[in-house]
Design a protein around this motif. Structure first.
Motif, PDB file in Angstrom:
ATOM      1  N   ALA A 178       0.815  -1.216   0.000  1.00  0.00           N
ATOM      2  CA  ALA A 178       0.000   0.000   0.000  1.00  0.00           C
ATOM      3  C   ALA A 178       0.846   1.261   0.000  1.00  0.00           C
ATOM      4  CB  ALA A 178      -0.947   0.008   1.203  1.00  0.00           C
ATOM      5  N   VAL A 179       2.139   1.142  -0.279  1.00  0.00           N
ATOM      6  CA  VAL A 179       3.052   2.284  -0.256  1.00  0.00           C
ATOM      7  C   VAL A 179       3.638   2.498  -1.646  1.00  0.00           C
ATOM      8  CG1 VAL A 179       5.192   3.224   0.700  1.00  0.00           C
ATOM      9  CG2 VAL A 179       3.641   1.922   2.177  1.00  0.00           C
ATOM     10  N   THR A 180       3.531   3.721  -2.147  1.00  0.00           N
ATOM     11  CA  THR A 180       4.197   4.094  -3.395  1.00  0.00           C
ATOM     12  C   THR A 180       4.469   5.596  -3.363  1.00  0.00           C
ATOM     13  OG1 THR A 180       4.175   3.799  -5.810  1.00  0.00           O
ATOM     14  CG2 THR A 180       2.126   4.559  -4.784  1.00  0.00           C
ATOM     15  N   GLY A 181       5.466   6.010  -4.142  1.00  0.00           N
ATOM     16  CA  GLY A 181       5.811   7.426  -4.226  1.00  0.00           C
ATOM     17  C   GLY A 181       6.454   7.991  -2.974  1.00  0.00           C
ATOM     18  N   GLN A 182       6.974   7.143  -2.100  1.00  0.00           N
ATOM     19  CA  GLN A 182       7.548   7.577  -0.830  1.00  0.00           C
ATOM     20  C   GLN A 182       9.070   7.479  -0.857  1.00  0.00           C
ATOM     21  OE1 GLN A 182       5.645   8.714   1.900  1.00  0.00           O
ATOM     22  NE2 GLN A 182       4.041   8.673   0.343  1.00  0.00           N
ATOM     23  N   THR A 183       9.729   8.342  -0.100  1.00  0.00           N
ATOM     24  CA  THR A 183      11.172   8.261   0.107  1.00  0.00           C
ATOM     25  C   THR A 183      11.449   8.098   1.594  1.00  0.00           C
ATOM     26  OG1 THR A 183      11.704   9.606  -1.835  1.00  0.00           O
ATOM     27  CG2 THR A 183      13.385   9.468  -0.111  1.00  0.00           C
ATOM     28  N   LEU A 184      12.150   7.046   1.943  1.00  0.00           N
ATOM     29  CA  LEU A 184      12.569   6.810   3.324  1.00  0.00           C
ATOM     30  C   LEU A 184      14.012   7.271   3.490  1.00  0.00           C
ATOM     31  CD1 LEU A 184      11.170   3.223   4.100  1.00  0.00           C
ATOM     32  CD2 LEU A 184      10.161   5.445   4.655  1.00  0.00           C
ATOM     33  N   PHE A 185      14.241   8.215   4.393  1.00  0.00           N
ATOM     34  CA  PHE A 185      15.595   8.670   4.712  1.00  0.00           C
ATOM     35  C   PHE A 185      16.148   7.781   5.823  1.00  0.00           C
ATOM     36  CE2 PHE A 185      13.798  12.283   2.604  1.00  0.00           C
ATOM     37  CZ  PHE A 185      14.856  12.906   1.970  1.00  0.00           C
ATOM     38  N   VAL A 186      17.291   7.165   5.560  1.00  0.00           N
ATOM     39  CA  VAL A 186      17.955   6.303   6.541  1.00  0.00           C
ATOM     40  C   VAL A 186      19.353   6.891   6.719  1.00  0.00           C
ATOM     41  CG1 VAL A 186      18.552   3.944   7.193  1.00  0.00           C
ATOM     42  CG2 VAL A 186      16.627   4.355   5.642  1.00  0.00           C
ATOM     43  N   ASP A 187      19.464   7.895   7.622  1.00  0.00           N
ATOM     44  CA  ASP A 187      20.635   8.765   7.587  1.00  0.00           C
ATOM     45  C   ASP A 187      21.012   9.365   8.933  1.00  0.00           C
ATOM     46  OD1 ASP A 187      18.497  10.449   7.976  1.00  0.00           O
ATOM     47  OD2 ASP A 187      18.969  11.800   6.315  1.00  0.00           O
ATOM     48  N   GLY A 188      20.500   8.806  10.020  1.00  0.00           N
ATOM     49  CA  GLY A 188      20.783   9.395  11.327  1.00  0.00           C
ATOM     50  C   GLY A 188      20.163  10.767  11.518  1.00  0.00           C
ATOM     51  N   GLY A 189      19.200  11.109  10.657  1.00  0.00           N
ATOM     52  CA  GLY A 189      18.551  12.414  10.737  1.00  0.00           C
ATOM     53  C   GLY A 189      19.237  13.501   9.945  1.00  0.00           C
ATOM     54  N   ALA A 190      20.224  13.163   9.118  1.00  0.00           N
ATOM     55  CA  ALA A 190      21.001  14.187   8.405  1.00  0.00           C
ATOM     56  C   ALA A 190      20.131  15.082   7.542  1.00  0.00           C
ATOM     57  CB  ALA A 190      22.073  13.517   7.543  1.00  0.00           C
ATOM     58  N   HIS A 191      19.039  14.547   6.989  1.00  0.00           N
ATOM     59  CA  HIS A 191      18.206  15.356   6.092  1.00  0.00           C
ATOM     60  C   HIS A 191      17.480  16.483   6.826  1.00  0.00           C
ATOM     61  CE1 HIS A 191      15.269  12.566   7.806  1.00  0.00           C
ATOM     62  NE2 HIS A 191      14.310  13.389   7.403  1.00  0.00           N
ATOM     63  N   LEU A 192      17.495  16.450   8.157  1.00  0.00           N
ATOM     64  CA  LEU A 192      16.835  17.501   8.939  1.00  0.00           C
ATOM     65  C   LEU A 192      17.704  18.743   9.096  1.00  0.00           C
ATOM     66  CD1 LEU A 192      15.345  15.246  11.741  1.00  0.00           C
ATOM     67  CD2 LEU A 192      14.161  16.151   9.727  1.00  0.00           C
ATOM     68  N   ARG A 193      18.960  18.645   8.698  1.00  0.00           N
ATOM     69  CA  ARG A 193      19.885  19.767   8.816  1.00  0.00           C
ATOM     70  C   ARG A 193      20.433  20.153   7.458  1.00  0.00           C
ATOM     71  NH1 ARG A 193      23.451  17.991  14.189  1.00  0.00           N
ATOM     72  NH2 ARG A 193      21.764  18.312  15.701  1.00  0.00           N
ATOM     73  N   HIS A 194      20.935  21.358   7.375  1.00  0.00           N
ATOM     74  CA  HIS A 194      21.605  21.790   6.154  1.00  0.00           C
ATOM     75  C   HIS A 194      23.104  21.806   6.404  1.00  0.00           C
ATOM     76  CE1 HIS A 194      23.372  24.697   3.282  1.00  0.00           C
ATOM     77  NE2 HIS A 194      22.643  23.980   2.458  1.00  0.00           N
ATOM     78  N   TYR A 195      23.819  20.956   5.673  1.00  0.00           N
ATOM     79  CA  TYR A 195      25.280  20.898   5.772  1.00  0.00           C
ATOM     80  C   TYR A 195      25.854  21.694   4.595  1.00  0.00           C
ATOM     81  CZ  TYR A 195      24.236  17.158   9.057  1.00  0.00           C
ATOM     82  OH  TYR A 195      23.742  16.431  10.107  1.00  0.00           O
ATOM     83  N   PRO A 196      26.617  22.723   4.859  1.00  0.00           N
ATOM     84  CA  PRO A 196      27.069  23.585   3.772  1.00  0.00           C
ATOM     85  C   PRO A 196      28.020  22.912   2.799  1.00  0.00           C
ATOM     86  CG  PRO A 196      28.126  24.200   5.835  1.00  0.00           C
ATOM     87  CD  PRO A 196      27.066  23.209   6.178  1.00  0.00           C
ATOM     88  N   ARG A 197      28.632  21.799   3.239  1.00  0.00           N
ATOM     89  CA  ARG A 197      29.533  21.066   2.368  1.00  0.00           C
ATOM     90  C   ARG A 197      29.358  19.585   2.607  1.00  0.00           C
ATOM     91  NH1 ARG A 197      35.169  22.904   0.524  1.00  0.00           N
ATOM     92  NH2 ARG A 197      34.277  21.632  -1.158  1.00  0.00           N
ATOM     93  N   ASP A 198      29.916  18.778   1.717  1.00  0.00           N
ATOM     94  CA  ASP A 198      29.984  17.347   1.936  1.00  0.00           C
ATOM     95  C   ASP A 198      30.669  17.072   3.274  1.00  0.00           C
ATOM     96  OD1 ASP A 198      31.881  14.715   1.427  1.00  0.00           O
ATOM     97  OD2 ASP A 198      29.906  14.507   0.521  1.00  0.00           O
ATOM     98  N   PHE A 199      30.282  15.992   3.944  1.00  0.00           N
ATOM     99  CA  PHE A 199      30.818  15.689   5.277  1.00  0.00           C
ATOM    100  C   PHE A 199      32.342  15.652   5.290  1.00  0.00           C
ATOM    101  CE2 PHE A 199      26.621  13.381   5.441  1.00  0.00           C
ATOM    102  CZ  PHE A 199      26.001  14.344   6.226  1.00  0.00           C
ATOM    103  N   LEU A 200      32.936  15.245   4.174  1.00  0.00           N
ATOM    104  CA  LEU A 200      34.390  15.140   4.113  1.00  0.00           C
ATOM    105  C   LEU A 200      35.073  16.480   4.345  1.00  0.00           C
ATOM    106  CD1 LEU A 200      36.766  13.219   3.492  1.00  0.00           C
ATOM    107  CD2 LEU A 200      36.502  13.827   1.084  1.00  0.00           C
ATOM    108  N   TYR A 201      34.402  17.587   3.994  1.00  0.00           N
ATOM    109  CA  TYR A 201      35.030  18.901   4.061  1.00  0.00           C
ATOM    110  C   TYR A 201      34.538  19.746   5.233  1.00  0.00           C
ATOM    111  CZ  TYR A 201      35.876  17.401  -0.705  1.00  0.00           C
ATOM    112  OH  TYR A 201      36.234  16.675  -1.812  1.00  0.00           O
ATOM    113  N   LEU A 202      33.605  19.233   6.013  1.00  0.00           N
ATOM    114  CA  LEU A 202      33.010  20.059   7.063  1.00  0.00           C
ATOM    115  C   LEU A 202      33.980  20.419   8.178  1.00  0.00           C
ATOM    116  CD1 LEU A 202      29.422  18.637   7.584  1.00  0.00           C
ATOM    117  CD2 LEU A 202      30.062  20.855   6.669  1.00  0.00           C
ATOM    118  N   GLU A 203      34.945  19.574   8.459  1.00  0.00           N
ATOM    119  CA  GLU A 203      35.841  19.793   9.579  1.00  0.00           C
ATOM    120  C   GLU A 203      36.603  21.115   9.457  1.00  0.00           C
ATOM    121  OE1 GLU A 203      38.327  16.452  10.281  1.00  0.00           O
ATOM    122  OE2 GLU A 203      36.656  15.052  10.240  1.00  0.00           O
ATOM    123  N   SER A 204      36.838  21.526   8.220  1.00  0.00           N
ATOM    124  CA  SER A 204      37.601  22.770   8.026  1.00  0.00           C
ATOM    125  C   SER A 204      36.695  23.981   7.847  1.00  0.00           C
ATOM    126  CB  SER A 204      38.503  22.630   6.797  1.00  0.00           C
ATOM    127  OG  SER A 204      37.729  22.399   5.633  1.00  0.00           O
TER     128      SER A 204
END
Length: 258
Positions: free
Chosen positions: A227-253
């Motif tokens: 009974a499910v179609t057209g849905q997207t499940l985020f499996v990401d530790g909640g990352a989609h709830l925040r805006h990261y200005p860069r890819d995680f690899l570059y965030l430290e700097s």
């Protein structure tokens, strides 16, 4: 009863292999696609056999339109039946930015990450019926919720596939369900050591990173959720709830997230 057949693109290694194992454990046989240069990773064959799955390895260059068109018929020849599930997992992932992007990079990413999944979905939908319903699960990326400029061509191609998921879910109903899973950072590349992965986990709202088995579990759920179609499940530790200005690899700097 005959086990249903699942076609998993990019299924020979890393996340794709985890998806294949989860589907085998859930009662599917497998048609495992890879690029012509790839082969099943160590231990995958044994895990699938232990789960009682029959499986077939097929190769195709998903940037080649003729190879994409030939893939489903090749699956049918190998397994003597059509898939009941398509998991569009294969992806191209190269670095570029709005300042460095080239037409060739945009086209190359779009071909593998959006065009091939859409064409495979269309081909499978053409043989779906009330007696042979089909599920399609597209693997996206959590960055579609708040895109940044890193891996620009890759990101645009995943945004296109996200929109295609919704359109195809409408267009191909009632005998085809089209949904998606959007993973976050999960398996480290050579750029990530254990300390860097731990720091990335700490940036997530849940302060953890999903492991491949949890992403694969979401795929299994969508494969079965009639009974499910057209849905997207985020499996990401909640990352989609925040805006990261860069890819995680570059965030430290460059600071954190908003």
């Amino acid at each position: 009863m005959t086990r249903p057949l699942a076609l998993v693109t990019g299924g020979c290694r890393r996340l794709g292999a985890a998806i294949c194992i989860a589907l085998a454990d859930a009662g599917y046989d497998l048609a495992i696609h890879s690029s012509p240069a790839s082969a099943p990773e160590e231990g995958l064959s044994e895990r699938l056999t232990a789960a009682g799955a029959a499986w077939h390895h097929l190769t195709a260059d998903l940037s080649d339109a003729a190879a994409v068109e030939a893939l489903l018929p090749a699956v049918h020849r190998a397994a003597a039946r059509w898939p009941a599930l398509l998991v569009n997992n294969a992806a191209r992932f190269d670095y570029d930015s709005p300042e460095t992007v080239r037409q060739s990079g945009l086209i190359d990413h779009y071909a593998v990450n959006c065009a091939a999944p859409v064409l495979l979905a269309r081909a499978l939908a053409a043989i779906a019926s009330a007696g042979h319903p089909v599920a399609i699960v597209n693997i996206l990326d959590q960055r579609i919720a708040a895109p940044n400029a890193d891996q620009f061509s890759y990101t645009l191609s995943k945004l296109a596939l996200s929109e295609a998921t919704t359109i195809l879910a409408r267009q191909f109903a009632p005998h085809v369900r089209v949904s998606a899973v959007a993973p976050g950072l999960t398996l480290p590349t050579p750029d990530y050591d254990a300390a860097r992965m731990a720091r990335a986990a700490a940036r997530m709202p849940l302060e953890l990173l999903a492991d491949p088995a949890e992403i694969a579990e979401a795929v299994v759920y969508l494969a079965r959720a009639r009974a499910v179609t057209g849905q997207t499940l985020f499996v990401d530790g909640g990352a989609h709830l925040r805006h990261y200005p860069r890819d995680f690899l570059y965030l430290e700097s460059e600071g954190g997230a908003s």
